[in-house]
Design a protein around this motif. Structure first.
Motif, PDB file in Angstrom:
ATOM      1  N   TRP A 163     -71.486 -27.214 -13.939  1.00  0.00           N
ATOM      2  CA  TRP A 163     -71.135 -26.327 -12.825  1.00  0.00           C
ATOM      3  C   TRP A 163     -69.769 -25.673 -13.013  1.00  0.00           C
ATOM      4  CZ3 TRP A 163     -66.638 -27.257 -10.339  1.00  0.00           C
ATOM      5  CH2 TRP A 163     -66.095 -28.542 -10.489  1.00  0.00           C
ATOM      6  N   TRP A 164     -68.861 -26.368 -13.698  1.00  0.00           N
ATOM      7  CA  TRP A 164     -67.500 -25.850 -13.805  1.00  0.00           C
ATOM      8  C   TRP A 164     -67.415 -24.599 -14.680  1.00  0.00           C
ATOM      9  CZ3 TRP A 164     -69.254 -30.380 -15.747  1.00  0.00           C
ATOM     10  CH2 TRP A 164     -69.301 -30.489 -17.135  1.00  0.00           C
ATOM     11  N   MET A 165     -68.499 -24.333 -15.417  1.00  0.00           N
ATOM     12  CA  MET A 165     -68.486 -23.110 -16.213  1.00  0.00           C
ATOM     13  C   MET A 165     -69.219 -21.979 -15.499  1.00  0.00           C
ATOM     14  SD  MET A 165     -66.683 -23.735 -18.756  1.00  0.00           S
ATOM     15  CE  MET A 165     -67.000 -22.365 -19.879  1.00  0.00           C
ATOM     16  N   SER A 166     -69.735 -22.267 -14.285  1.00  0.00           N
ATOM     17  CA  SER A 166     -70.634 -21.305 -13.656  1.00  0.00           C
ATOM     18  C   SER A 166     -69.918 -20.242 -12.851  1.00  0.00           C
ATOM     19  CB  SER A 166     -71.636 -22.033 -12.758  1.00  0.00           C
ATOM     20  OG  SER A 166     -70.944 -22.572 -11.638  1.00  0.00           O
ATOM     21  N   HIS A 167     -68.633 -20.400 -12.620  1.00  0.00           N
ATOM     22  CA  HIS A 167     -67.947 -19.435 -11.775  1.00  0.00           C
ATOM     23  C   HIS A 167     -66.519 -19.233 -12.266  1.00  0.00           C
ATOM     24  CE1 HIS A 167     -66.664 -17.288  -8.244  1.00  0.00           C
ATOM     25  NE2 HIS A 167     -67.892 -17.314  -7.791  1.00  0.00           N
ATOM     26  N   LYS A 168     -66.031 -18.013 -12.187  1.00  0.00           N
ATOM     27  CA  LYS A 168     -64.691 -17.699 -12.674  1.00  0.00           C
ATOM     28  C   LYS A 168     -63.625 -18.572 -12.013  1.00  0.00           C
ATOM     29  CE  LYS A 168     -62.081 -13.865 -12.118  1.00  0.00           C
ATOM     30  NZ  LYS A 168     -61.904 -12.464 -11.774  1.00  0.00           N
ATOM     31  N   ARG A 169     -63.750 -18.734 -10.695  1.00  0.00           N
ATOM     32  CA  ARG A 169     -62.731 -19.522  -9.982  1.00  0.00           C
ATOM     33  C   ARG A 169     -62.770 -20.979 -10.413  1.00  0.00           C
ATOM     34  NH1 ARG A 169     -64.375 -16.915  -5.088  1.00  0.00           N
ATOM     35  NH2 ARG A 169     -65.516 -18.817  -4.636  1.00  0.00           N
ATOM     36  N   TYR A 170     -63.977 -21.526 -10.631  1.00  0.00           N
ATOM     37  CA  TYR A 170     -64.102 -22.909 -11.092  1.00  0.00           C
ATOM     38  C   TYR A 170     -63.448 -23.080 -12.459  1.00  0.00           C
ATOM     39  CZ  TYR A 170     -67.596 -24.361  -7.584  1.00  0.00           C
ATOM     40  OH  TYR A 170     -68.241 -24.700  -6.446  1.00  0.00           O
ATOM     41  N   ARG A 171     -63.702 -22.136 -13.338  1.00  0.00           N
ATOM     42  CA  ARG A 171     -63.124 -22.228 -14.693  1.00  0.00           C
ATOM     43  C   ARG A 171     -61.606 -22.248 -14.606  1.00  0.00           C
ATOM     44  NH1 ARG A 171     -67.560 -18.747 -16.170  1.00  0.00           N
ATOM     45  NH2 ARG A 171     -66.332 -16.872 -15.933  1.00  0.00           N
ATOM     46  N   TYR A 172     -61.074 -21.409 -13.743  1.00  0.00           N
ATOM     47  CA  TYR A 172     -59.636 -21.318 -13.539  1.00  0.00           C
ATOM     48  C   TYR A 172     -59.095 -22.639 -13.007  1.00  0.00           C
ATOM     49  CZ  TYR A 172     -55.316 -19.191 -11.708  1.00  0.00           C
ATOM     50  OH  TYR A 172     -54.022 -18.869 -11.439  1.00  0.00           O
ATOM     51  N   TYR A 173     -59.831 -23.231 -12.077  1.00  0.00           N
ATOM     52  CA  TYR A 173     -59.414 -24.506 -11.509  1.00  0.00           C
ATOM     53  C   TYR A 173     -59.446 -25.613 -12.559  1.00  0.00           C
ATOM     54  CZ  TYR A 173     -59.699 -28.963  -9.216  1.00  0.00           C
ATOM     55  OH  TYR A 173     -59.485 -30.270  -8.888  1.00  0.00           O
ATOM     56  N   MET A 174     -60.477 -25.608 -13.411  1.00  0.00           N
ATOM     57  CA  MET A 174     -60.573 -26.635 -14.433  1.00  0.00           C
ATOM     58  C   MET A 174     -59.449 -26.473 -15.463  1.00  0.00           C
ATOM     59  SD  MET A 174     -62.798 -28.571 -13.291  1.00  0.00           S
ATOM     60  CE  MET A 174     -63.967 -29.666 -14.059  1.00  0.00           C
ATOM     61  N   LEU A 175     -59.070 -25.237 -15.754  1.00  0.00           N
ATOM     62  CA  LEU A 175     -57.917 -25.004 -16.632  1.00  0.00           C
ATOM     63  C   LEU A 175     -56.668 -25.628 -16.011  1.00  0.00           C
ATOM     64  CD1 LEU A 175     -58.156 -21.309 -17.904  1.00  0.00           C
ATOM     65  CD2 LEU A 175     -58.279 -23.410 -19.243  1.00  0.00           C
ATOM     66  N   PHE A 176     -56.533 -25.470 -14.703  1.00  0.00           N
ATOM     67  CA  PHE A 176     -55.389 -26.030 -13.981  1.00  0.00           C
ATOM     68  C   PHE A 176     -55.375 -27.556 -14.098  1.00  0.00           C
ATOM     69  CE2 PHE A 176     -53.627 -27.541  -9.840  1.00  0.00           C
ATOM     70  CZ  PHE A 176     -52.320 -27.157 -10.068  1.00  0.00           C
ATOM     71  N   ALA A 177     -56.562 -28.157 -13.956  1.00  0.00           N
ATOM     72  CA  ALA A 177     -56.654 -29.613 -14.080  1.00  0.00           C
ATOM     73  C   ALA A 177     -56.219 -30.056 -15.477  1.00  0.00           C
ATOM     74  CB  ALA A 177     -58.080 -30.079 -13.787  1.00  0.00           C
ATOM     75  N   MET A 178     -56.608 -29.274 -16.473  1.00  0.00           N
ATOM     76  CA  MET A 178     -56.218 -29.637 -17.845  1.00  0.00           C
ATOM     77  C   MET A 178     -54.719 -29.440 -18.063  1.00  0.00           C
ATOM     78  SD  MET A 178     -59.376 -28.532 -20.259  1.00  0.00           S
ATOM     79  CE  MET A 178     -60.202 -27.259 -19.346  1.00  0.00           C
ATOM     80  N   ALA A 179     -54.176 -28.381 -17.466  1.00  0.00           N
ATOM     81  CA  ALA A 179     -52.729 -28.148 -17.562  1.00  0.00           C
ATOM     82  C   ALA A 179     -51.970 -29.319 -16.947  1.00  0.00           C
ATOM     83  CB  ALA A 179     -52.348 -26.841 -16.868  1.00  0.00           C
ATOM     84  N   SER A 180     -52.538 -29.896 -15.872  1.00  0.00           N
ATOM     85  CA  SER A 180     -51.951 -31.076 -15.248  1.00  0.00           C
ATOM     86  C   SER A 180     -51.812 -32.221 -16.242  1.00  0.00           C
ATOM     87  CB  SER A 180     -52.882 -31.576 -14.131  1.00  0.00           C
ATOM     88  OG  SER A 180     -52.472 -31.075 -12.918  1.00  0.00           O
ATOM     89  N   GLY A 181     -52.818 -32.372 -17.092  1.00  0.00           N
ATOM     90  CA  GLY A 181     -52.785 -33.419 -18.105  1.00  0.00           C
ATOM     91  C   GLY A 181     -51.745 -33.126 -19.167  1.00  0.00           C
ATOM     92  N   ILE A 182     -51.590 -31.846 -19.499  1.00  0.00           N
ATOM     93  CA  ILE A 182     -50.657 -31.471 -20.561  1.00  0.00           C
ATOM     94  C   ILE A 182     -49.203 -31.705 -20.162  1.00  0.00           C
ATOM     95  CG2 ILE A 182     -49.791 -29.420 -21.799  1.00  0.00           C
ATOM     96  CD1 ILE A 182     -52.673 -28.717 -22.334  1.00  0.00           C
ATOM     97  N   LEU A 183     -48.939 -31.743 -18.841  1.00  0.00           N
ATOM     98  CA  LEU A 183     -47.580 -32.079 -18.386  1.00  0.00           C
ATOM     99  C   LEU A 183     -47.101 -33.359 -19.046  1.00  0.00           C
ATOM    100  CD1 LEU A 183     -47.312 -31.646 -14.510  1.00  0.00           C
ATOM    101  CD2 LEU A 183     -46.543 -30.101 -16.306  1.00  0.00           C
ATOM    102  N   SER A 184     -48.001 -34.327 -19.148  1.00  0.00           N
ATOM    103  CA  SER A 184     -47.622 -35.619 -19.712  1.00  0.00           C
ATOM    104  C   SER A 184     -47.311 -35.533 -21.196  1.00  0.00           C
ATOM    105  CB  SER A 184     -48.736 -36.650 -19.479  1.00  0.00           C
ATOM    106  OG  SER A 184     -48.631 -37.133 -18.166  1.00  0.00           O
ATOM    107  N   LEU A 185     -47.974 -34.597 -21.878  1.00  0.00           N
ATOM    108  CA  LEU A 185     -47.655 -34.383 -23.280  1.00  0.00           C
ATOM    109  C   LEU A 185     -46.203 -33.912 -23.406  1.00  0.00           C
ATOM    110  CD1 LEU A 185     -48.843 -34.386 -26.126  1.00  0.00           C
ATOM    111  CD2 LEU A 185     -49.588 -32.029 -25.767  1.00  0.00           C
ATOM    112  N   GLY A 186     -45.804 -33.014 -22.511  1.00  0.00           N
ATOM    113  CA  GLY A 186     -44.415 -32.555 -22.464  1.00  0.00           C
ATOM    114  C   GLY A 186     -43.466 -33.711 -22.203  1.00  0.00           C
ATOM    115  N   SER A 187     -43.849 -34.569 -21.237  1.00  0.00           N
ATOM    116  CA  SER A 187     -43.032 -35.736 -20.919  1.00  0.00           C
ATOM    117  C   SER A 187     -42.877 -36.648 -22.135  1.00  0.00           C
ATOM    118  CB  SER A 187     -43.689 -36.542 -19.792  1.00  0.00           C
ATOM    119  OG  SER A 187     -43.216 -36.102 -18.552  1.00  0.00           O
ATOM    120  N   LEU A 188     -43.965 -36.829 -22.874  1.00  0.00           N
ATOM    121  CA  LEU A 188     -43.926 -37.694 -24.060  1.00  0.00           C
ATOM    122  C   LEU A 188     -42.947 -37.158 -25.098  1.00  0.00           C
ATOM    123  CD1 LEU A 188     -47.579 -38.843 -24.895  1.00  0.00           C
ATOM    124  CD2 LEU A 188     -45.584 -40.262 -24.394  1.00  0.00           C
ATOM    125  N   VAL A 189     -42.995 -35.832 -25.325  1.00  0.00           N
ATOM    126  CA  VAL A 189     -42.066 -35.223 -26.291  1.00  0.00           C
ATOM    127  C   VAL A 189     -40.630 -35.456 -25.843  1.00  0.00           C
ATOM    128  CG1 VAL A 189     -41.305 -33.057 -27.324  1.00  0.00           C
ATOM    129  CG2 VAL A 189     -43.757 -33.512 -27.050  1.00  0.00           C
TER     130      VAL A 189
END
Lengths: 115, 248, 136
Positions: free
Chosen positions: C18-44
Motif C-alpha cells: 500500500w505504501w507505494m500506491s499513493h504519492k503522499r504515502y511514498r513521501y511519508y515512508m521516505l520520512f520514516a526512513m529519514a527518521s532512521g538515518i538520523l541515528s546514522l548521523g548520531s553514530l558518525v
C-alpha cells in the motif's frame, strides 16, 4: 513496553527535535567542514573542539544531541515495521529497538565522559 | 450544453450470496456523463438505467450526511464531491478500505460505531447544574479550542486513509479520537479522566504514527491528526503528572 | 456486535504494498526512513567524539576518513535525509502544541512556525559560529 508508551513518545519527540534543530549543522561541521579543512587544519580543530567540550554544558549538549536521536529512530522504525505489515511482532521488534537505543545512550555517555 | 461524454467506470462488486469464494470483482460500466456529473451521479445512473443490482449508500448529495464515502481511483473521497471531469479514466470505484464489505460499495460500520461510543462523545458533568441556575457559559476562545473537531460528519474517509488501520483494525482511529478530544477540550466537560483509559489505552493514540493521511482526506477540514497528536501531548503530560485530568 | 454481523461480509483487504500506491504515502515512508538515518548521523558523531577523546592523531585519522570520497558519500547519505527530515518535522510539528496546557493559553500556528524555524536557524548559526572558531 506498552505501559511506557508515553515515555517512548516523549523520547521520540525530544529526539526528533534535537535531530531537526541541532543535527544538521553539527553533522555538517564535524563530518564535512572539518575533514575538508574549511575551518582550520586538524590540529586547530582538535584543540578548538577539546576546549568547547571540556565543560559539563558542552558534554551535556553532546550526549543529548547524539543519544536522543537513537530513541527517535527506534520509535519511528518500530512503527515503520508495523506499517510494513508486521503488527504481531511489535513487542519483539519494539523491545529490540528500544534496547539498542538504550545501549547507544550508555555508550554515548561513556564516550563523552572520556573527553 | 455539450453532449454527455461516455466514461468508463470500474465498480467493485461483491454479494454475500456468493460468499463462499470470498472474492469481489470489478465490473465495467459505460456511463454517459454530462460535464457537471459527480461520481455519485454516475453510480445512480448505473443503478437506475444499467444495472439495478448495484448497491451503494448515499443521501444528501451535498457533502453533509457523510454516507457516500468510497475509494475513488484508490483515494477515499465523498462521491458527491468527486467530479467526473477531474478524474483519470477509467474511474475505479470501490468500497472504503479498512472496512468489511457487506455488499458492493456498502461497508460494515458496526465497529466504527462501537469505537465512537467508547470515547463517550457527550458532555460529562460530575454534578449536573440545575437549569434554574442558567446555561453553561463559554467564551469565544473556549469555543475555538474544540470547534473544528465538532464538524466531523462520520464519513469514515479518515479510517480508509489511515495506514495504521490496515495493520491494527482495533485502533479506535482518527474520527473517534478527534471526537473524544473535542469533548476533553470543551470547557463545560469534566469527563477527561473517564476518557483517558480509552484515548490513551491499548488501542488509543499511541498507535498513531502521524502519517497525517486522515487530515489530508477529511472533506470537512477537521484535521483529526492534530487532535490525535494533541491528545498524545496532553496525555503524556498527564502520565507524568505534570498536568491534571479534568474530572479526576 | 450488532445484528449485521450475521450477514456474511468480505473482510477488508490489505492492499499489497500500500505504501507505494499513493504519492503522499511514498513521501511519508521516505520520512520514516529519514527518521532512521538520523541515528546514522548520531553514530558518525559518536565516532568523532571517541576520536576526539583519544588524542589529536585519532582526530586527524577520523577527519581523513570522512574526507575521503567514501566518507563524503556517507555525509551526503546522512545530510540530505536529515535536512528533509528537519523541515517536515518542524512543519508538521507545528500542529501539536496548539493546545491549552494548564493555565497557559494555546499558542497559535504562526507563532509556532516562527519558534520552530527560528530555533533551527538560531541553533545552526550558533553551532557554525562556535565550531568554526569565529566566536571563541
Amino acid at each position: 513496553m506498552k505501559r511506557l508508551e508515553p515515555l517512548w513518545w516523549l523520547l521520540f519527540g525530544a529526539g526528533g527535535f534535537v535531530g531537526a534543530v541541532l543535527l544538521p549543522a553539527l553533522y555538517f561541521m564535524v563530518a564535512v567542514g572539518f575533514p575538508l579543512g574549511w575551518f582550520g587544519d586538524p590540529v586547530e580543530t582538535f584543540l578548538r573542539m577539546r576546549t568547547l567540550f571540556a565543560n559539563p554544558v558542552g558534554q551535556l549538549v553532546l550526549v543529548v544531541g547524539i543519544a536522543l536521536p537513537f530513541w527517535h529512530s527506534a520509535h519511528h522504525l518500530r512503527h515503520f515495521v508495523i506499517e510494513l505489515g508486521f503488527p504481531h511482532s511489535d513487542r519483539l521488534v519494539g523491545s529490540l529497538l528500544y534496547a539498542l537505543a538504550g545501549v547507544g545512550t550508555l555508550v554515548t555517555v561513556g564516550v563523552v565522559g572520556a573527553l | 450544453m455539450s453532449e454527455p461524454r461516455i466514461v468508463k467506470f470500474e465498480v467493485f462488486r461483491y454479494s454475500p450470496e456468493g460468499a463462499e469464494t470470498g472474492e469481489g470483482k470489478w465490473q465495467t460500466y459505460e456511463v454517459p456523463c454530462p460535464d457537471d456529473y459527480v461520481v455519485l451521479d454516475a453510480l445512480n445512473h448505473i443503478k437506475d438505467y444499467i444495472d439495478p443490482t448495484l448497491s451503494h449508500r448515499w443521501s444528501c448529495r451535498m457533502g453533509v450526511c457523510g454516507s457516500c464515502g468510497m475509494m475513488v481511483n484508490g483515494t477515499p473521497n465523498l462521491t458527491c464531491k468527486s467530479f467526473v471531469r477531474d478524474l483519470e479514466h477509467p474511474i475505479r470505484v470501490g468500497p472504503l478500505a479498512n472496512f468489511p464489505v457487506v455488499r458492493d460499495l456498502v461497508v460494515e460500520l458496526e465497529s466504527f460505531m462501537d469505537k465512537l461510543k467508547s470515547v463517550k462523545p457527550w458532555i460529562i458533568r460530575k454534578v449536573e447544574k440545575d437549569v434554574k441556575y442558567g446555561e453553561y457559559l463559554q467564551t469565544p476562545d473556549e469555543l475555538d479550542s474544540y470547534r473544528q473537531f465538532s464538524m466531523c460528519i462520520n464519513c469514515c474517509l479518515c479510517y480508509a486513509a489511515c495506514p495504521v488501520m490496515i495493520n491494527e483494525p482495533d485502533f479506535i482511529g482518527p474520527a473517534a479520537i478527534a471526537l473524544g478530544f473535542r469533548y476533553n477540550q470543551d470547557s463545560r466537560d469534566e469527563g477527561e479522566a473517564e476518557r483517558y483509559a480509552v484515548l490513551a489505552g491499548e488501542h488509543g493514540v499511541w498507535n498513531c504514527s502521524y502519517a497525517n493521511e486522515c487530515s489530508e482526506v477529511c472533506p470537512k477540514h477537521v484535521d483529526p491528526a492534530a487532535a490525535v497528536n494533541r491528545e498524545k501531548l496532553v496525555s503524556a503530560l498527564q502520565w507524568l503528572h505534570i498536568l491534571p485530568k479534568k474530572g479526576a | 456486535m450488532g445484528s449485521a454481523s450475521s450477514t456474511p461480509t468480505l473482510a477488508s483487504r490489505v492492499p499489497d504494498g500500500w505504501w507505494m500506491s499513493h504519492k503522499r504515502y511514498r513521501y511519508y515512508m521516505l520520512f520514516a526512513m529519514a527518521s532512521g538515518i538520523l541515528s546514522l548521523g548520531s553514530l558518525v558523531l559518536l565516532v568523532a567524539v571517541s576520536a576526539l577523546s583519544k588524542g589529536s592523531q585519532a582526530w586527524a585519522g577520523f577527519l581523513a576518513m570522512l574526507g575521503s570520497p567514501a566518507g563524503l558519500l556517507l555525509s551526503v547519505v546522512v545530510l540530505v535525509p536529515t535536512c528533509f527530515f528537519a523541515v517536515r518535522w518542524l512543519r508538521v510539528g507545528v500542529k501539536i502544541p496548539q493546545v491549552k496546557l494548564g493555565p497557559m493559553p494555546a499558542p497559535g500556528a504562526g507563532m509556532l512556525y516562527v519558534a520552530h524555524f527560528g530555533l533551527l536557524i538560531g541553533v545552526s548559526l550558533l553551532v557554525i559560529l562556535l565550531l568554526s572558531g569565529v566566536v571563541a
